[in-house]
Structure formats: C-alpha cells, structure tokens
Design a protein around this motif. Structure first.
Motif, PDB file in Angstrom:
ATOM      1  N   ARG A 235      29.133  53.257  19.118  1.00  5.52           N
ATOM      2  CA  ARG A 235      28.587  54.222  18.143  1.00  5.52           C
ATOM      3  C   ARG A 235      29.052  55.674  18.398  1.00  5.52           C
ATOM      4  NH1 ARG A 235      24.221  50.613  18.952  1.00  5.52           N
ATOM      5  NH2 ARG A 235      23.233  51.949  20.509  1.00  5.52           N
ATOM      6  N   PRO A 236      30.360  55.913  18.301  1.00  5.74           N
ATOM      7  CA  PRO A 236      30.866  57.275  18.583  1.00  5.74           C
ATOM      8  C   PRO A 236      30.385  58.333  17.601  1.00  5.74           C
ATOM      9  CG  PRO A 236      32.632  55.823  17.799  1.00  5.74           C
ATOM     10  CD  PRO A 236      31.438  54.957  18.004  1.00  5.74           C
ATOM     11  N   ASP A 237      29.833  57.907  16.438  1.00  4.58           N
ATOM     12  CA  ASP A 237      29.379  58.898  15.458  1.00  4.58           C
ATOM     13  C   ASP A 237      27.885  59.185  15.550  1.00  4.58           C
ATOM     14  OD1 ASP A 237      31.965  59.113  14.426  1.00  4.58           O
ATOM     15  OD2 ASP A 237      31.667  57.290  13.226  1.00  4.58           O
ATOM     16  N   ALA A 238      27.199  58.572  16.508  1.00  4.27           N
ATOM     17  CA  ALA A 238      25.753  58.810  16.637  1.00  4.27           C
ATOM     18  C   ALA A 238      25.499  60.256  17.050  1.00  4.27           C
ATOM     19  CB  ALA A 238      25.176  57.860  17.677  1.00  4.27           C
ATOM     20  N   PRO A 239      24.343  60.821  16.680  1.00  3.70           N
ATOM     21  CA  PRO A 239      24.091  62.246  16.981  1.00  3.70           C
ATOM     22  C   PRO A 239      24.043  62.565  18.473  1.00  3.70           C
ATOM     23  CG  PRO A 239      22.150  61.201  15.967  1.00  3.70           C
ATOM     24  CD  PRO A 239      23.282  60.227  15.841  1.00  3.70           C
ATOM     25  N   ILE A 240      23.514  61.636  19.293  1.00  8.54           N
ATOM     26  CA  ILE A 240      23.443  61.894  20.740  1.00  8.54           C
ATOM     27  C   ILE A 240      24.502  61.023  21.422  1.00  8.54           C
ATOM     28  CG2 ILE A 240      22.000  61.690  22.821  1.00  8.54           C
ATOM     29  CD1 ILE A 240      19.553  61.841  20.865  1.00  8.54           C
ATOM     30  N   GLN A 241      25.279  61.636  22.316  1.00  8.93           N
ATOM     31  CA  GLN A 241      26.312  60.883  23.050  1.00  8.93           C
ATOM     32  C   GLN A 241      26.014  60.912  24.543  1.00  8.93           C
ATOM     33  OE1 GLN A 241      28.942  59.016  21.824  1.00  8.93           O
ATOM     34  NE2 GLN A 241      27.998  59.371  19.814  1.00  8.93           N
ATOM     35  N   ILE A 242      26.002  59.733  25.151  1.00  9.31           N
ATOM     36  CA  ILE A 242      25.699  59.614  26.580  1.00  9.31           C
ATOM     37  C   ILE A 242      26.869  58.926  27.271  1.00  9.31           C
ATOM     38  CG2 ILE A 242      24.125  58.518  28.261  1.00  9.31           C
ATOM     39  CD1 ILE A 242      21.842  59.005  26.366  1.00  9.31           C
ATOM     40  N   VAL A 243      27.214  59.399  28.470  1.00  6.67           N
ATOM     41  CA  VAL A 243      28.235  58.714  29.262  1.00  6.67           C
ATOM     42  C   VAL A 243      27.559  58.038  30.456  1.00  6.67           C
ATOM     43  CG1 VAL A 243      28.841  60.866  30.484  1.00  6.67           C
ATOM     44  CG2 VAL A 243      30.414  58.933  30.561  1.00  6.67           C
ATOM     45  N   LEU A 244      27.902  56.770  30.665  1.00  9.08           N
ATOM     46  CA  LEU A 244      27.402  56.025  31.830  1.00  9.08           C
ATOM     47  C   LEU A 244      28.604  55.695  32.705  1.00  9.08           C
ATOM     48  CD1 LEU A 244      25.889  54.685  29.034  1.00  9.08           C
ATOM     49  CD2 LEU A 244      24.366  53.926  30.844  1.00  9.08           C
ATOM     50  N   THR A 245      28.559  56.079  33.978  1.00  8.88           N
ATOM     51  CA  THR A 245      29.734  55.827  34.821  1.00  8.88           C
ATOM     52  C   THR A 245      29.371  55.060  36.086  1.00  8.88           C
ATOM     53  OG1 THR A 245      29.779  57.716  36.362  1.00  8.88           O
ATOM     54  CG2 THR A 245      30.550  58.134  34.118  1.00  8.88           C
ATOM     55  N   GLY A 246      30.396  54.432  36.627  1.00  9.77           N
ATOM     56  CA  GLY A 246      30.247  53.703  37.878  1.00  9.77           C
ATOM     57  C   GLY A 246      31.611  53.308  38.409  1.00  9.77           C
ATOM     58  N   HIS A 247      31.610  52.637  39.549  1.00 10.23           N
ATOM     59  CA  HIS A 247      32.889  52.223  40.139  1.00 10.23           C
ATOM     60  C   HIS A 247      32.815  50.784  40.615  1.00 10.23           C
ATOM     61  CE1 HIS A 247      31.540  52.540  44.403  1.00 10.23           C
ATOM     62  NE2 HIS A 247      30.769  53.519  43.957  1.00 10.23           N
ATOM     63  N   TYR A 248      33.945  50.096  40.489  1.00 10.00           N
ATOM     64  CA  TYR A 248      33.967  48.703  40.931  1.00 10.00           C
ATOM     65  C   TYR A 248      34.790  48.509  42.195  1.00 10.00           C
ATOM     66  CZ  TYR A 248      38.264  48.352  38.037  1.00 10.00           C
ATOM     67  OH  TYR A 248      39.493  48.550  37.462  1.00 10.00           O
ATOM     68  N   ASP A 249      35.277  49.600  42.770  1.00  5.07           N
ATOM     69  CA  ASP A 249      35.909  49.464  44.089  1.00  5.07           C
ATOM     70  C   ASP A 249      34.833  49.574  45.180  1.00  5.07           C
ATOM     71  OD1 ASP A 249      35.492  52.245  43.561  1.00  5.07           O
ATOM     72  OD2 ASP A 249      37.035  52.819  44.997  1.00  5.07           O
ATOM     73  N   THR A 250      35.158  49.075  46.357  1.00  2.39           N
ATOM     74  CA  THR A 250      34.276  49.199  47.527  1.00  2.39           C
ATOM     75  C   THR A 250      35.085  49.796  48.675  1.00  2.39           C
ATOM     76  OG1 THR A 250      34.781  47.089  48.608  1.00  2.39           O
ATOM     77  CG2 THR A 250      33.102  47.049  46.859  1.00  2.39           C
ATOM     78  N   VAL A 251      34.400  50.127  49.761  1.00  2.00           N
ATOM     79  CA  VAL A 251      35.112  50.674  50.926  1.00  2.00           C
ATOM     80  C   VAL A 251      35.652  49.565  51.835  1.00  2.00           C
ATOM     81  CG1 VAL A 251      33.780  52.816  50.994  1.00  2.00           C
ATOM     82  CG2 VAL A 251      32.987  50.846  52.300  1.00  2.00           C
ATOM     83  N   PHE A 252      35.438  48.288  51.469  1.00  2.00           N
ATOM     84  CA  PHE A 252      35.814  47.193  52.371  1.00  2.00           C
ATOM     85  C   PHE A 252      37.180  46.622  52.009  1.00  2.00           C
ATOM     86  CE2 PHE A 252      31.195  47.365  51.894  1.00  2.00           C
ATOM     87  CZ  PHE A 252      30.876  47.770  53.180  1.00  2.00           C
ATOM     88  N   PRO A 253      38.186  46.826  52.867  1.00  2.00           N
ATOM     89  CA  PRO A 253      39.535  46.341  52.554  1.00  2.00           C
ATOM     90  C   PRO A 253      39.616  44.810  52.608  1.00  2.00           C
ATOM     91  CG  PRO A 253      39.494  47.371  54.722  1.00  2.00           C
ATOM     92  CD  PRO A 253      38.131  47.551  54.136  1.00  2.00           C
ATOM     93  N   ILE A 254      40.731  44.295  52.134  1.00  2.00           N
ATOM     94  CA  ILE A 254      40.924  42.846  52.041  1.00  2.00           C
ATOM     95  C   ILE A 254      40.907  42.195  53.433  1.00  2.00           C
ATOM     96  CG2 ILE A 254      43.465  43.095  51.963  1.00  2.00           C
ATOM     97  CD1 ILE A 254      41.467  40.481  49.952  1.00  2.00           C
ATOM     98  N   ASP A 255      41.241  42.952  54.475  1.00  2.00           N
ATOM     99  CA  ASP A 255      41.231  42.362  55.818  1.00  2.00           C
ATOM    100  C   ASP A 255      39.945  42.698  56.590  1.00  2.00           C
ATOM    101  OD1 ASP A 255      41.701  45.030  56.134  1.00  2.00           O
ATOM    102  OD2 ASP A 255      43.495  44.814  57.394  1.00  2.00           O
ATOM    103  N   SER A 256      38.941  43.204  55.897  1.00  2.00           N
ATOM    104  CA  SER A 256      37.652  43.457  56.554  1.00  2.00           C
ATOM    105  C   SER A 256      36.956  42.126  56.835  1.00  2.00           C
ATOM    106  CB  SER A 256      36.790  44.322  55.619  1.00  2.00           C
ATOM    107  OG  SER A 256      35.427  44.158  55.915  1.00  2.00           O
ATOM    108  N   PRO A 257      36.215  42.023  57.941  1.00  2.00           N
ATOM    109  CA  PRO A 257      35.464  40.777  58.178  1.00  2.00           C
ATOM    110  C   PRO A 257      34.279  40.625  57.214  1.00  2.00           C
ATOM    111  CG  PRO A 257      35.103  42.363  59.966  1.00  2.00           C
ATOM    112  CD  PRO A 257      36.114  42.982  59.041  1.00  2.00           C
ATOM    113  N   PHE A 258      33.936  41.677  56.512  1.00  4.49           N
ATOM    114  CA  PHE A 258      32.749  41.677  55.631  1.00  4.49           C
ATOM    115  C   PHE A 258      33.202  41.356  54.205  1.00  4.49           C
ATOM    116  CE2 PHE A 258      29.271  44.529  53.665  1.00  4.49           C
ATOM    117  CZ  PHE A 258      28.309  43.526  53.755  1.00  4.49           C
ATOM    118  N   GLN A 259      33.102  40.082  53.831  1.00  2.00           N
ATOM    119  CA  GLN A 259      33.672  39.655  52.543  1.00  2.00           C
ATOM    120  C   GLN A 259      32.704  38.950  51.613  1.00  2.00           C
ATOM    121  OE1 GLN A 259      36.519  40.511  51.366  1.00  2.00           O
ATOM    122  NE2 GLN A 259      37.628  41.211  53.164  1.00  2.00           N
TER     123      GLN A 259
END
Ligand SMILES: [Zn+2]
Length: 417
Positions: A95-119
């Motif tokens: 709904r880009p034409d609605a009177p109020i515009q809200i942005v919701l943000t987030g991230h899908y990366d983590t700090v754990f690399p592929i060779d981390s033991p925490f998987q």
C-alpha cells in the motif's frame, strides 16, 4: 483481554487476538531458519535464505523484490582495497499510496560463520531456547511477520502502507544496505526495527554512533642487516598511532577509541613497509563524532612525515541516535501501547548500534528493539524466551492499529525531528 488502554477499542483487541500466542506456531520456522547458517560472510547460505523469506512474507499483500546491496570495500592485508559483492536485501512494499508509511527493518545474517561450532537449535523443555540467531534476529523477523499478518485483519488497515527491508549485512555494519535504509527511511513516517529486547523486556533508548576505519600506513622496506637505517618502519608508525589514539579514551565527550586489529610487515629481517590499523570509534552525538574524526586526523598527521604515507579507508557506518523530541514522543507512544497489553516498558541508553541508527539519520523516528526477548547474543549461549513470541507479535499489531486508528498521530513524529 481486559481493557487496559484508552487507545484500544473492541475492534483493535479483536485484531490483536488474531496473533498466534502459542510458541508451537513459531517453532518449526524458527528452528528451520536458525539451522541454516547465515553468517555475514556465508554468501551461499545468505542466498539460500532469501527464498525462505519470500515464501513466508508471501502471506502478506504487496510486492516482494530483491534490492541489490552496494559492494563492500575491504582493505586486504597487503593494503590493497578490494570490492566484495554483498548480495541482496529482501524487500516488501504494501500500500505505497496509504496516508501513513511505516518501515520495518531487520537482518537475516548472524555473527556465526559457517565453520563455527554453533550451528543448530537445541530443543528444551523450559522457556529458554538456545540456538544461533534465535534472538538476533530470526525470532524477531518471525514476530514482525506474525504482527503484520494479524494487522491485515484490522478494519482501518488501509490507513497504513509499509515497507519491510531485511538485510544480509547488519552484523558487519550495514555498509552495503545503508543506502536502502536511508532511501526508505527518508520516505517513512516512523520505523520499527526488530533487534531483541533484554530478557526483562528493557528496550534501547539512545544509541551511540559507530565508525569503522582502516588506516593504511606505507613506509619503506630495507634489509635489516645491510641497510636498516634506510628503512622506514610502517609498524613502528602504526604502534605510535595506536598508543596516541587510544590515549584519547580519557575524554569527557563519552567517545571511545578501540584499535581492534593490526596487519602488516613480512619477514623478521625486513623493515616493514606496510601496516594496517583497523579501529572503531563510538560517539554519543553528531558533535562528538565530529570531534573524534578530528582527533583521528590529528593523529594521522602526527605520524605522516619522514617517509610515512597514510591513507584512511572507512567511515561512519552508524550515525549516533540521541534522544530528541521525536524519539521521546515515539517512546512515549510505544509505552502507552504496551500498557494496553499489560506490558510495562522501560528504555535504557546503550553503546550498541543497529539499523535504528541509520533510520534516525534519514530523519525517521524509530524504535529498534521490537523483536523477541532474549540474551547472551553474539555467543553460543544465545537464547530466546519462547513465551515472548506471542506477546511481541501482539505488540507490533497493537502499534500498527494504534496509528492506523488515528488515536496516535504518526504524522506528528517526523515534524519533531
Ligand atoms: Zn541484530
């Protein structure tokens, strides 16, 4: 639900009641998402994660697309600068034409690399669930999604349009997605970001700003035995720079300087002609950030003579997010909304940084710890409280309803910036 708020009428409570409260509803997606490694440098894992987001957010109306990130400039250990492709952010526009515009943000990366033991996620019988990204922030993305899904049942939903931006580079400073955060933040009335809140529900208030730099120092190499005097040591210059820069940590501006890594040199019998000092600064306001940048330049000038040449890469990745009138108003709005759900909200200032800093810099007032409740993030003890999923998704629905109903004025916030 008992009527705790003058903001909510029966229709809003009925909409909030659509939010799934039982953790079982969130569990399968959370475990699947967290068991797929998306460390910030695991470009393949990040690419494989995008279709999962596209499928999940396909339950909402609007148009889904992929937004190209800017390449990252990386200073290699030899002092050369290379560009690294950071992939794409997930983007949804409703709904880009609605009177109020809200942005919701987030991230899908983590700090754990592929060779981390925490998987992977470890199943538990109690309220705490341990796993990579359960709190920071795959759990937060799920809460955002379910909050939006319930909001789509609200009678006055058409008063609000929104954009969702989920990026793969938050844990490395959002340099590739900064332009997207800026572009979308500039056209939004307010921002909601889904970093985890503390286990007791505490939210982030003011945030310091963060800047990352790499100082490339060139000297002159020479054979140690035959011509030591002809050499100009870049490592010696680096050492002087580090000690003089860090001596500024006792300042009354609340600024910190941290040299995190040094590269350089070659063999023990060669005067080193290259050194790279990588450092971070944190500053509470734009003025103190400027002061800190001035200090850096003075310290570079102090070592740049007698054959030493310096080149500074990097910059401010997260501008400071101090409390101003707009932030005070949005914190008060969110506290009132939370009260309507029986949640007592408290905000604490922090030196940590996130996408909320970038949204603020684009003129967009925002709250950035709307995700799940959890703790020990960035460690293998990261956990999330299962009981928080339903409550935090309901909080998102309640925020959207409160602004859509007109009982809180979303348009007033930006004017206070
Ligand atoms: Zn995070």
């Amino acid at each position: 639900m008992t009527d705790l708020s003058d903001l909510f009428d029966k229709k809003i409570y009925d909409t909030i009641a659509k939010v799934p409260n039982d953790f079982a509803h969130y569990e399968k997606k959370l475990v699947d998402w967290c068991n797929l490694n998306t460390g910030s440098r695991n470009y393949l894992g990040l690419k494989q994660f995008l279709p999962l987001l596209e499928e999940a957010f396909g339950a909402l109306p609007g148009v889904i697309s992929r937004k190209k990130l800017n390449p990252e400039k990386v200073v290699m250990t030899n002092g050369k600068v290379e560009e690294v492709d950071l992939g794409h952010s997930f983007h949804l526009k409703v709904r880009p034409d609605a009177p109020i515009q809200i942005v919701l943000t987030g991230h899908y990366d983590t700090v754990f690399p592929i060779d981390s033991p925490f998987q992977s996620v470890t199943p538990t019988d109690n309220d705490e669930l341990n796993g990579p990204g359960v709190a920071d922030m795959k759990g937060g993305i799920l809460v955002m999604l379910e909050g939006l899904k319930a909001f789509e049942h609200y009678e006055f939903k058409d008063n609000i349009g929104y954009e969702v931006l989920l990026s793969p580079d938050e844990e490395i400073g959002s340099l590739g997605s900064a332009h997207l955060l800026h572009e979308i933040g500039s056209r939004s009335d307010l921002g909601l970001t889904y970093e985890p809140a503390l286990p007791d529900g505490s939210m982030a208030g003011a945030r310091k700003g963060s800047a990352n730099f790499a100082l490339i120092i060139h000297g002159k190499s020479a054979h140690v035995g035959r011509a030591h005097k002809e050499g100009i040591s870049a490592i010696l210059a680096a050492a002087k720079f580090v000690t003089s820069l860090e001596a500024n940590n006792d300042n009354n501006h609340g600024v910190t300087f941290n040299c995190g890594k040094i590269d350089g040199g070659s063999a023990n019998n060669v005067v080193p002609d290259i050194a790279i000092v990588r450092f971070n600064i944190r500053a509470p306001s734009p003025e103190t950030m400027n002061w800190a940048v001035g200090v850096i330049n003075e310290n570079i000038a102090a070592i740049s003579s007698n054959g030493i040449h310096c080149h500074l890469e990097g910059g401010i990745s997260r501008p400071p997010k101090p409390k101003n009138k707009a932030q005070e108003q949005i914190m008060s709005d969110i506290s009132r909304i939370a009260e309507g759900l029986g949640i007592k909200m408290q905000f604490k200032d922090t030196g940590g940084v996130c996408e909320g800093n970038n949204l603020f810099a684009s003129g967009c007032p925002n709250i950035d710890t709307l995700g799940v409740l959890g703790g020990n993030i960035h460690s293998s003890d990261e956990y999330v409280l299962k009981s928080s999923f339903g409550k935090r998704a309901a909080l998102t629905t309640a925020i959207l309803c409160a602004y859509a109903s007109g009982k809180l004025d979303a348009k007033a916030l930006r004017k206070l910036m």
